[in-house]
Design a protein around this motif. Structure first.
Motif, PDB file in Angstrom:
ATOM      1  N   PHE A  53      21.673 -59.574  30.371  1.00  0.00           N
ATOM      2  CA  PHE A  53      21.065 -60.310  29.267  1.00  0.00           C
ATOM      3  C   PHE A  53      22.081 -61.101  28.438  1.00  0.00           C
ATOM      4  N   GLU A  54      23.340 -61.121  28.904  1.00  0.00           N
ATOM      5  CA  GLU A  54      24.409 -61.900  28.268  1.00  0.00           C
ATOM      6  C   GLU A  54      24.506 -61.612  26.774  1.00  0.00           C
ATOM      7  N   ILE A  55      24.641 -60.318  26.470  1.00  0.00           N
ATOM      8  CA  ILE A  55      24.778 -59.863  25.087  1.00  0.00           C
ATOM      9  C   ILE A  55      25.965 -58.910  25.006  1.00  0.00           C
ATOM     10  N   MET A  56      26.348 -58.557  23.797  1.00  0.00           N
ATOM     11  CA  MET A  56      27.394 -57.560  23.579  1.00  0.00           C
ATOM     12  C   MET A  56      26.866 -56.610  22.512  1.00  0.00           C
ATOM     13  N   PHE A  57      26.604 -55.368  22.942  1.00  0.00           N
ATOM     14  CA  PHE A  57      26.071 -54.378  22.016  1.00  0.00           C
ATOM     15  C   PHE A  57      27.115 -53.964  20.983  1.00  0.00           C
ATOM     16  N   GLU A  58      26.645 -53.722  19.764  1.00  0.00           N
ATOM     17  CA  GLU A  58      27.498 -53.123  18.747  1.00  0.00           C
ATOM     18  C   GLU A  58      27.618 -51.635  19.059  1.00  0.00           C
ATOM     19  N   THR A  59      28.688 -51.015  18.597  1.00  0.00           N
ATOM     20  CA  THR A  59      28.949 -49.608  18.886  1.00  0.00           C
ATOM     21  C   THR A  59      27.788 -48.702  18.492  1.00  0.00           C
ATOM     22  N   ASP A  60      27.202 -48.922  17.326  1.00  0.00           N
ATOM     23  CA  ASP A  60      26.074 -48.098  16.880  1.00  0.00           C
ATOM     24  C   ASP A  60      24.900 -48.192  17.841  1.00  0.00           C
ATOM     25  N   ASP A  61      24.665 -49.385  18.374  1.00  0.00           N
ATOM     26  CA  ASP A  61      23.551 -49.553  19.300  1.00  0.00           C
ATOM     27  C   ASP A  61      23.828 -48.853  20.631  1.00  0.00           C
ATOM     28  N   ILE A  62      25.055 -48.851  21.062  1.00  0.00           N
ATOM     29  CA  ILE A  62      25.422 -48.126  22.289  1.00  0.00           C
ATOM     30  C   ILE A  62      25.172 -46.639  22.080  1.00  0.00           C
ATOM     31  N   THR A  63      25.595 -46.131  20.944  1.00  0.00           N
ATOM     32  CA  THR A  63      25.426 -44.713  20.627  1.00  0.00           C
ATOM     33  C   THR A  63      23.955 -44.328  20.534  1.00  0.00           C
ATOM     34  N   HIS A  64      23.138 -45.201  19.957  1.00  0.00           N
ATOM     35  CA  HIS A  64      21.726 -44.875  19.731  1.00  0.00           C
ATOM     36  C   HIS A  64      20.807 -45.300  20.865  1.00  0.00           C
ATOM     37  N   PHE A  65      21.360 -45.901  21.905  1.00  0.00           N
ATOM     38  CA  PHE A  65      20.559 -46.313  23.058  1.00  0.00           C
ATOM     39  C   PHE A  65      20.313 -45.072  23.908  1.00  0.00           C
ATOM     40  N   GLY A  66      19.415 -44.230  23.449  1.00  0.00           N
ATOM     41  CA  GLY A  66      19.226 -42.936  24.096  1.00  0.00           C
ATOM     42  C   GLY A  66      17.965 -42.788  24.900  1.00  0.00           C
ATOM     43  N   GLY A  67      17.243 -43.882  25.101  1.00  0.00           N
ATOM     44  CA  GLY A  67      16.011 -43.750  25.847  1.00  0.00           C
ATOM     45  C   GLY A  67      15.473 -45.090  26.303  1.00  0.00           C
ATOM     46  N   TYR A  68      14.612 -45.028  27.286  1.00  0.00           N
ATOM     47  CA  TYR A  68      14.007 -46.234  27.853  1.00  0.00           C
ATOM     48  C   TYR A  68      13.274 -47.050  26.786  1.00  0.00           C
ATOM     49  N   GLU A  69      12.400 -46.423  26.028  1.00  0.00           N
ATOM     50  CA  GLU A  69      11.633 -47.140  25.007  1.00  0.00           C
ATOM     51  C   GLU A  69      12.529 -47.591  23.849  1.00  0.00           C
ATOM     52  N   ASN A  70      13.427 -46.733  23.419  1.00  0.00           N
ATOM     53  CA  ASN A  70      14.347 -47.075  22.336  1.00  0.00           C
ATOM     54  C   ASN A  70      15.204 -48.280  22.715  1.00  0.00           C
ATOM     55  N   GLY A  71      15.566 -48.351  23.965  1.00  0.00           N
ATOM     56  CA  GLY A  71      16.371 -49.476  24.442  1.00  0.00           C
ATOM     57  C   GLY A  71      15.683 -50.808  24.267  1.00  0.00           C
ATOM     58  N   LYS A  72      14.367 -50.820  24.414  1.00  0.00           N
ATOM     59  CA  LYS A  72      13.613 -52.062  24.227  1.00  0.00           C
ATOM     60  C   LYS A  72      13.759 -52.565  22.794  1.00  0.00           C
ATOM     61  N   ALA A  73      13.667 -51.656  21.839  1.00  0.00           N
ATOM     62  CA  ALA A  73      13.804 -52.036  20.433  1.00  0.00           C
ATOM     63  C   ALA A  73      15.214 -52.541  20.138  1.00  0.00           C
ATOM     64  N   ILE A  74      16.204 -51.897  20.727  1.00  0.00           N
ATOM     65  CA  ILE A  74      17.589 -52.331  20.508  1.00  0.00           C
ATOM     66  C   ILE A  74      17.807 -53.717  21.108  1.00  0.00           C
ATOM     67  N   LEU A  75      17.293 -53.955  22.307  1.00  0.00           N
ATOM     68  CA  LEU A  75      17.450 -55.270  22.914  1.00  0.00           C
ATOM     69  C   LEU A  75      16.773 -56.353  22.077  1.00  0.00           C
ATOM     70  N   ALA A  76      15.672 -56.017  21.441  1.00  0.00           N
ATOM     71  CA  ALA A  76      14.964 -56.987  20.594  1.00  0.00           C
ATOM     72  C   ALA A  76      15.855 -57.474  19.455  1.00  0.00           C
ATOM     73  N   LYS A  77      16.740 -56.600  18.966  1.00  0.00           N
ATOM     74  CA  LYS A  77      17.675 -56.997  17.915  1.00  0.00           C
ATOM     75  C   LYS A  77      18.591 -58.130  18.365  1.00  0.00           C
ATOM     76  N   TYR A  78      18.794 -58.229  19.676  1.00  0.00           N
ATOM     77  CA  TYR A  78      19.686 -59.225  20.246  1.00  0.00           C
ATOM     78  C   TYR A  78      18.902 -60.423  20.800  1.00  0.00           C
ATOM     79  N   GLY A  79      17.614 -60.479  20.461  1.00  0.00           N
ATOM     80  CA  GLY A  79      16.800 -61.612  20.880  1.00  0.00           C
ATOM     81  C   GLY A  79      16.230 -61.507  22.278  1.00  0.00           C
ATOM     82  N   VAL A  80      16.302 -60.319  22.883  1.00  0.00           N
ATOM     83  CA  VAL A  80      15.749 -60.116  24.223  1.00  0.00           C
ATOM     84  C   VAL A  80      14.356 -59.528  24.078  1.00  0.00           C
ATOM     85  N   GLU A  81      13.353 -60.307  24.472  1.00  0.00           N
ATOM     86  CA  GLU A  81      11.973 -59.844  24.375  1.00  0.00           C
ATOM     87  C   GLU A  81      11.576 -59.167  25.673  1.00  0.00           C
ATOM     88  N   LEU A  82      11.057 -57.947  25.534  1.00  0.00           N
ATOM     89  CA  LEU A  82      10.599 -57.208  26.711  1.00  0.00           C
ATOM     90  C   LEU A  82       9.126 -56.921  26.601  1.00  0.00           C
TER      91      LEU A  82
END
Length: 82
Positions: A53-82
């Protein structure tokens, strides 16, 4: 709508290939700690998502990316619509 479908397909494909699971297994219960999702797999997941998706996660987002559904919300912060 086409971009949405493509993004969710890419997202799911990364999960399916990395964790060797079927798409039907990807749901709210698919979280860090399921079989094969350890710390090494977590970092590989993050790297693949960043590349795809040509993004760079912030450290907090890497740490909190703990699940399939949660990951969708984190990607949305970076403008990736799922």
């Amino acid at each position: 709508m086409g971009e949405y479908n493509m993004n969710i397909e890419k997202y799911n494909k990364i999960f399916m290939e990395l964790f060797e699971v079927e798409e039907a297994e990807l749901n709210a219960d698919f979280n860090f700690g399921v079989e094969k999702w350890d710390s090494l797999a977590h970092m590989e997941l993050i790297a693949q998502l960043e590349d795809e998706f040509e993004i760079m996660f912030e450290t907090d987002d890497i740490t909190h990316f703990g699940g399939y559904e949660n990951g969708k919300a984190i990607l949305a912060k970076y403008g990736v619509e799922l």
